[in-house]
Design an enzyme around this catalytic site. Structure first.
Site, PDB file in Angstrom:
ATOM      1  N   LYS A 110       0.875  -1.168   0.000  1.00  0.00           N
ATOM      2  CA  LYS A 110       0.000   0.000   0.000  1.00  0.00           C
ATOM      3  C   LYS A 110       0.915   1.223   0.000  1.00  0.00           C
ATOM      4  CE  LYS A 110      -4.029   1.791   2.477  1.00  0.00           C
ATOM      5  NZ  LYS A 110      -5.051   1.434   3.461  1.00  0.00           N
ATOM      6  N   ASP A 122      -2.124  10.319  -5.971  1.00  0.00           N
ATOM      7  CA  ASP A 122      -0.679  10.206  -6.239  1.00  0.00           C
ATOM      8  C   ASP A 122      -0.158   8.783  -6.021  1.00  0.00           C
ATOM      9  OD1 ASP A 122      -0.831   9.977  -3.510  1.00  0.00           O
ATOM     10  OD2 ASP A 122       0.442  11.710  -3.062  1.00  0.00           O
ATOM     11  N   ARG A 180     -13.343  -8.372  -2.341  1.00  0.00           N
ATOM     12  CA  ARG A 180     -14.288  -7.526  -1.599  1.00  0.00           C
ATOM     13  C   ARG A 180     -15.645  -7.600  -2.263  1.00  0.00           C
ATOM     14  NH1 ARG A 180     -10.311  -3.056  -1.063  1.00  0.00           N
ATOM     15  NH2 ARG A 180      -8.486  -3.990  -1.987  1.00  0.00           N
ATOM     16  N   ASP A 249     -16.328  -1.469  -1.028  1.00  0.00           N
ATOM     17  CA  ASP A 249     -14.968  -1.865  -1.434  1.00  0.00           C
ATOM     18  C   ASP A 249     -14.080  -2.108  -0.221  1.00  0.00           C
ATOM     19  OD1 ASP A 249     -15.472   1.066  -1.388  1.00  0.00           O
ATOM     20  OD2 ASP A 249     -13.300   1.193  -1.530  1.00  0.00           O
ATOM     21  N   ASP A 259      -8.446  -2.079   5.881  1.00  0.00           N
ATOM     22  CA  ASP A 259      -8.364  -0.636   5.613  1.00  0.00           C
ATOM     23  C   ASP A 259      -8.607   0.229   6.845  1.00  0.00           C
ATOM     24  OD1 ASP A 259      -7.432  -0.594   3.119  1.00  0.00           O
ATOM     25  OD2 ASP A 259      -9.180   0.319   2.169  1.00  0.00           O
TER      26      ASP A 259
HETATM   27  P1  AMP Z   1      -9.838   3.799   0.624  1.00  0.00           P
HETATM   28  O1  AMP Z   1     -10.752   4.850   1.108  1.00  0.00           O
HETATM   29  O2  AMP Z   1      -8.432   3.923   1.147  1.00  0.00           O
HETATM   30  O3  AMP Z   1     -10.395   2.434   0.762  1.00  0.00           O
HETATM   31  O4  AMP Z   1      -9.659   4.065  -0.960  1.00  0.00           O
HETATM   32  C1  AMP Z   1     -10.724   4.204  -1.862  1.00  0.00           C
HETATM   33  C2  AMP Z   1     -10.192   4.282  -3.282  1.00  0.00           C
HETATM   34  O5  AMP Z   1      -9.359   5.407  -3.450  1.00  0.00           O
HETATM   35  C3  AMP Z   1      -9.366   3.079  -3.717  1.00  0.00           C
HETATM   36  O6  AMP Z   1      -9.616   2.842  -5.074  1.00  0.00           O
HETATM   37  C4  AMP Z   1      -7.953   3.570  -3.505  1.00  0.00           C
HETATM   38  O7  AMP Z   1      -7.030   2.886  -4.305  1.00  0.00           O
HETATM   39  C5  AMP Z   1      -8.075   5.024  -3.905  1.00  0.00           C
HETATM   40  N1  AMP Z   1      -7.052   5.863  -3.276  1.00  0.00           N
HETATM   41  C6  AMP Z   1      -6.987   6.256  -1.984  1.00  0.00           C
HETATM   42  N2  AMP Z   1      -5.896   7.030  -1.777  1.00  0.00           N
HETATM   43  C7  AMP Z   1      -5.245   7.135  -2.964  1.00  0.00           C
HETATM   44  C8  AMP Z   1      -4.046   7.788  -3.415  1.00  0.00           C
HETATM   45  N3  AMP Z   1      -3.296   8.508  -2.581  1.00  0.00           N
HETATM   46  N4  AMP Z   1      -3.720   7.648  -4.710  1.00  0.00           N
HETATM   47  C9  AMP Z   1      -4.463   6.942  -5.562  1.00  0.00           C
HETATM   48  N5  AMP Z   1      -5.578   6.297  -5.206  1.00  0.00           N
HETATM   49  C10 AMP Z   1      -5.982   6.390  -3.927  1.00  0.00           C
HETATM   50 MG    MG Z   2     -10.106   0.553   0.546  1.00  0.00          MG
END
Ligand code: AMP
Ligand code: MG
Length: 505
Positions: A110, A122, A180, A249, A259
């Site tokens: 991650k 990013d 998921r 997700d 997560d």
């Molecule tokens: P999360 O809330 O961490 O479960 O992420 C939700 C979505 O946002 C997923 O598709 C992640 O891969 C994407 N995501 C979260 N942070 C980033 C980041 N810094 N760069 C690219 N994708 C992100």
């Molecule tokens: Mg996630």
């Protein structure tokens, strides 16, 4: 070089479900954390971990032999709104390893850089939030709650830009899988039913092998996920864990917690407790979690329906919908059973006949209502109830503004304990009861203030001391010793009132 014996079924069997991708290079890797116990579980020799190139591996600079890094595709409902394409925007699955106990585990990064799923992001992660994943994952594990865990955190030596520049890091996560609810939703949304079927068969073989080949296996999978999630959410509720972003997700098929972004442990008992900065409506508030789990399962059921009934056969569709609905409607009772069994253990009650069920549920509900009314610290209240079982009510009473408040409830509980002992024919079981209660009611949880303090020292000052001490404490949640005392203390109410957590940071 780190030698893991990879066996990558996802890469091999699910072409078209991911994009093969490489981690971004890190300019100056430095290993901040390595989980030796987990490494041993995975069969990693300790001397290999001491090798100088270990930091390079865990920062993404050297892909270990046998790994086939890939970004997984998935969709998801985020705060109720559907996004047809999310996917690993800052994560990569390296591959799978069979651990020492024969379990297949995903090894994933991650924060390893942009992928085709990154959208505007990013692809990076900062040291603080990755160390938070370590702490919460290890705490959950020590509490006996199914969870993904961190194997390593490596600083990249590169800043990531949030509101301010922060030190960047890559986390290595170990999970039963990264399948998921949103993985299924991805293929339904695209109308790719062949892939959906392939995914279901893969998932069943991986998580519910008993169902392989069974005529009813698709809904069998749904029932199995419902059972795992019912037990998981009940465990969360019984330790006051608030996930914070239960989007589809972020709900696993394996039944592991995943997560740890905006998650927090509740201090003052309050069903409306919510800490996430973006959860304005309280959708993912503490008390809402079982309802959200059911909602997410309904989304999984919807995604699986096309596999069970052909859309042109109306009678078959109606039958399938009725069957799926029955699974979803059974969820609250299933959750309730798991919750009540956990509460009964927390109350120190061992022997229940079905006739006790309603009375015990009312006893637990009235206890929680009492804690809520007086905004008592959830974790300490349960822990001090164990002291009351040992004969000392004073520490429990001291948690209440009005020390007499719990008196009537305590009398009821004592009567129930006496009946419990009589049923077990073991006479007054005070000492035994207190120790049983202390084995299920933690003293140490990762308290928000302690977590922030540890992350801030690591991130802003490069001082890992507070992180390491907190980690050692959360790994002994049921111990209560003088050196653990500061980890058991609730934060002042004013600090909790201001406390906010952030997503995807
Ligand atoms: P999360 O809330 O961490 O479960 O992420 C939700 C979505 O946002 C997923 O598709 C992640 O891969 C994407 N995501 C979260 N942070 C980033 C980041 N810094 N760069 C690219 N994708 C992100
Ligand atoms: Mg996630």
């Amino acid at each position: 070089m780190l030698n893991l014996d990879f066996d990558n079924t996802y890469a091999r069997e699910l072409a078209g479900f991911y994009v093969a991708w490489k981690p971004a290079p890190a300019p100056a890797p430095r290993l901040l954390y390595l989980n030796a116990e987990l490494a041993a579980e995975l069969g990693l020799p300790t001397d290999a971990l001491a090798a100088p190139e270990t930091a390079d591996v865990f920062a993404g600079n050297r892909v270990p032999t046998g790994a086939e890094p890939l970004a997984q595709a998935y969709a998801g409902h985020q705060f109720g709104g559907f996004s047809p394409q999310l996917g690993d925007g800052r994560a990569l699955l390296l591959g799978e390893v069979i651990d020492r106990r024969g379990r297949r585990r995903d090894i994933a990064f991650k924060g390893s850089g942009r992928t085709p799923f990154s959208r505007g992001g990013d692809g990076k992660a900062a040291v603080g939030p990755m160390l938070r994943e370590v702490i919460i994952g290890e705490a959950m594990h020590a509490l006996g709650i199914p969870t993904t865990r961190a194997l390593a955190v490596a600083a990249t030596g590169e800043p990531v830009y949030r509101e301010a520049p922060l030190p960047g890091a890559v986390l290595t996560r170990v999970a039963a899988s990264h399948l998921r609810v949103g993985t299924f939703q991805f293929f339904v949304a695209r109308g790719e039913l062949d892939k959906l079927r392939q995914l279901a068969e893969y998932t069943i073989a991986r998580h519910d092998p008993d169902l392989v080949g069974a005529p009813d296996r698709v809904f069998g999978l749904l029932r199995a996920v419902a059972g795992r999630q019912a037990r998981l959410i009940a465990q969360w509720m019984n330790v006051g864990f608030i996930h914070g972003v239960m989007n589809t997700d972020n709900m696993t098929i394996s039944g592991e917690t995943i997560d740890f972004g905006p998650c927090a442990f509740m201090e003052a008992t309050d069903p409306a407790a919510v800490f996430s900065s973006i959860d304005h409506g309280g959708r993912y508030a503490y008390g809402n979690q079982p309802h959200v789990a059911r909602w997410n399962l309904a989304k999984l059921a919807e995604a699986l329906l096309p596999l069970v009934a052909d859309g042109d056969d109306k009678a078959a569709v109606d039958r399938a919908v009725a069957e799926a609905t029955a699974v979803i409607d059974a969820f609250p009772a299933q959750y309730d059973r798991a919750l009540r069994a956990g509460q009964r253990a927390k109350l120190g009650l061992g022997n229940a006949t079905p006739a006790d069920d309603d009375a015990d549920a009312a006893l637990a509900d009235d206890w929680l209502a009492l804690l809520q009314r007086e905004r008592v610290d959830f974790t300490l209240a349960w822990r001090r109830l164990a002291d009351a079982a040992a004969g000392d009510d004073a520490p429990l009473r001291a948690l209440f503004t009005d020390a007499a408040a719990p008196a009537a409830w305590l009398a009821r509980w004592r009567a129930r304990c006496a009946a419990d002992d009589a049923a077990a024919d073991r006479g007054p079981g005070a000492a035994d009861r207190a120790s049983r209660m202390r084995a299920v009611n933690p003293f140490v949880i990762p308290r928000n203030q302690r977590v922030e303090e540890a992350l801030d020292a690591a991130s802003a000052h490069g001082d890992l001391g507070p992180f390491e001490r907190l980690l050692a404490a959360v790994r002994r949640p049921f111990d209560e010793t003088p050196e653990l005392a500061r980890y058991g203390e609730p934060a002042p109410a004013a600090v909790t009132a201001r406390y906010q957590t952030f997503c995807g940071t």
